[in-house]
Motif scaffolding. Structure first.
Motif, PDB file in Angstrom:
ATOM      1  N   GLN A 180       0.848  -1.332   0.003  1.00  0.00           N
ATOM      2  CA  GLN A 180       0.110  -0.056   0.044  1.00  0.00           C
ATOM      3  C   GLN A 180       0.915   1.104  -0.065  1.00  0.00           C
ATOM      4  O   GLN A 180       0.709   2.286  -0.932  1.00  0.00           O
ATOM      5  N   SER A 213       1.687   4.033  -3.161  1.00  0.00           N
ATOM      6  CA  SER A 213       1.369   5.321  -3.111  1.00  0.00           C
ATOM      7  C   SER A 213       2.718   6.090  -3.505  1.00  0.00           C
ATOM      8  O   SER A 213       2.471   7.301  -4.238  1.00  0.00           O
ATOM      9  N   TYR A 261      -2.111   9.798  -9.954  1.00  0.00           N
ATOM     10  CA  TYR A 261      -2.500   9.622  -8.628  1.00  0.00           C
ATOM     11  C   TYR A 261      -3.922   9.041  -8.829  1.00  0.00           C
ATOM     12  O   TYR A 261      -4.697   8.972 -10.187  1.00  0.00           O
ATOM     13  N   PHE A 279      -6.763   6.681  -2.769  1.00  0.00           N
ATOM     14  CA  PHE A 279      -6.041   5.638  -1.743  1.00  0.00           C
ATOM     15  C   PHE A 279      -6.958   4.506  -1.578  1.00  0.00           C
ATOM     16  O   PHE A 279      -6.476   3.397  -1.381  1.00  0.00           O
ATOM     17  N   THR A 320      -5.283   0.721  -1.968  1.00  0.00           N
ATOM     18  CA  THR A 320      -5.273  -0.277  -1.096  1.00  0.00           C
ATOM     19  C   THR A 320      -5.811  -1.529  -1.293  1.00  0.00           C
ATOM     20  O   THR A 320      -5.228  -2.521  -1.089  1.00  0.00           O
ATOM     21  N   ASN A 344      -3.268  10.017   3.765  1.00  0.00           N
ATOM     22  CA  ASN A 344      -3.298   9.707   2.324  1.00  0.00           C
ATOM     23  C   ASN A 344      -4.586   9.067   2.057  1.00  0.00           C
ATOM     24  O   ASN A 344      -4.977   9.125   0.944  1.00  0.00           O
ATOM     25  N   SER A 365      -8.526   8.168   1.185  1.00  0.00           N
ATOM     26  CA  SER A 365      -9.631   8.912   0.473  1.00  0.00           C
ATOM     27  C   SER A 365     -10.632   9.542   1.518  1.00  0.00           C
ATOM     28  O   SER A 365     -10.829   8.972   2.590  1.00  0.00           O
ATOM     29  N   PHE A 384       0.499  12.131  -2.919  1.00  0.00           N
ATOM     30  CA  PHE A 384       0.503  11.112  -1.420  1.00  0.00           C
ATOM     31  C   PHE A 384       1.868  11.799  -0.801  1.00  0.00           C
ATOM     32  O   PHE A 384       2.711  12.400  -1.269  1.00  0.00           O
TER      33      PHE A 384
END
Length: 231
Positions: free
Chosen positions: A50, A54, A63, A66, A70, A125, A127, A156
Motif C-alpha cells: 500500500q 502510493s 494519482y 487511496f 489499498t 493519504n 480517501s 501522496f
C-alpha cells in the motif's frame, strides 16, 4: 532524537491516520477464521505494498484514490500468500478496512487536547470516504476539527504539497503545528517541511536516515499531552 523539553508555541495537533490513530492490523485480525497463521504476514505485506504503491504513483504523477491503492495492494498480497481470490475474502477485508478501530490511547488523548484548546486534525493519504467512515465508526467526529485527505492535492505523502495542505486549511504556520505519525518516513518529511514532530514509534522501529529530525520520539500517543502542557 528523543526530545526532553516539551513543545512550545503549538496551536494545532495534526495526526496521520493509519497506524497512528487507526490500527490497520484490525482487518486481517478479524478474518483469522479464514486467514489462520497468515493473518500477520498478510497485514505486513498489504501495508508494505500500500505504501510502496502510493510512493510510486506519487513519483509517476499517476494519482488514484487511496481506496484503489489499498485494493491493489491487497490483491498483490492475497496472490503472493496463496490466499483465496474469489472476491469474498477481499470484500470482507476491504469493508473491515473502512471501519478500523483506534489504538486504545487515541480517544482520551484527542479529548484532552481539545479540552486544552488545541485545533485537532487528521492529515492522511486516505480517501475522503475512507476517512469519514473510520472517523465516524470510531466516534472521533466530535474530537477532530478537520479531516484532511491528500485527495485535495492529488498526490501522496511525502509530497510537500500534502503538508502544505494542513497549513493552508488550518490557517496555522508550520512551526505552530505538532505533527504525529507512527511512520518514521512521514515524521521525517513533516519535520523537513517545517512542522514540529513527535514520532509515535509504536512498533519499536529503527530511526530513519532521512531529511528532517522529529523533535520527540514517543512510544504511545498517551505521552503527547504532557509534551504539550495538556497533561
Amino acid at each position: 532524537m528523543t526530545g526532553s523539553l516539551p513543545f512550545s508555541g503549538i496551536r494545532a495537533c495534526v495526526f496521520d491516520a493509519y497506524g497512528t490513530l487507526f490500527d490497520f492490523a484490525g482487518a486481517a485480525s478479524a478474518c483469522v477464521d479464514v486467514l489462520g497463521d497468515k493473518a500477520g504476514p498478510l497485514t505486513v505485506l498489504w501495508r508494505d505494498k500500500q505504501l510502496q504503491y502510493s510512493w510510486l504513483r506519487g513519483l509517476q504523477g499517476r494519482y488514484v484514490p487511496f481506496w484503489q491503492v489499498t485494493g491493489d495492494a491487497l490483491d498483490y498480497a492475497l496472490e503472493t500468500l496463496g490466499l483465496p481470490q474469489d472476491g469474498v475474502l477481499r470484500d470482507r477485508l476491504m469493508n473491515l478496512y473502512r471501519t478500523l478501530g483506534t489504538f486504545p490511547d487515541v480517544p482520551d488523548v484527542l479529548r484532552r487536547l481539545k479540552q486544552a484548546g488545541f485545533v485537532t486534525a487528521i492529515l492522511s493519504n486516505g480517501s475522503p470516504d475512507m476517512l469519514r467512515d473510520a472517523v465516524e465508526g470510531a466516534g472521533l467526529d466530535k474530537l477532530l476539527d478537520h479531516v484532511l485527505s491528500v485527495e485535495e492535492v492529488r498526490s501522496f505523502k511525502p509530497d510537500a504539497r500534502v503538508y502544505q495542505l494542513a497549513v493552508t486549511r488550518l490557517g496555522v504556520p508550520a512551526e505552530a503545528i505538532a505533527f504525529q505519525s507512527s511512520n518514521a518516513w512521514d515524521a521525517h518529511a513533516a519535520s523537513a517541511f517545517g512542522m514540529r514532530v513527535a514520532w509515535c514509534n509504536r512498533y519499536g522501529q529503527r530511526r530513519e536516515r532521512l531529511p528532517g529530525a522529529p523533535e520527540h520520539e514517543i512510544r504511545s500517543l498517551a505521552e503527547l499531552p504532557a509534551l504539550l502542557g495538556a497533561a
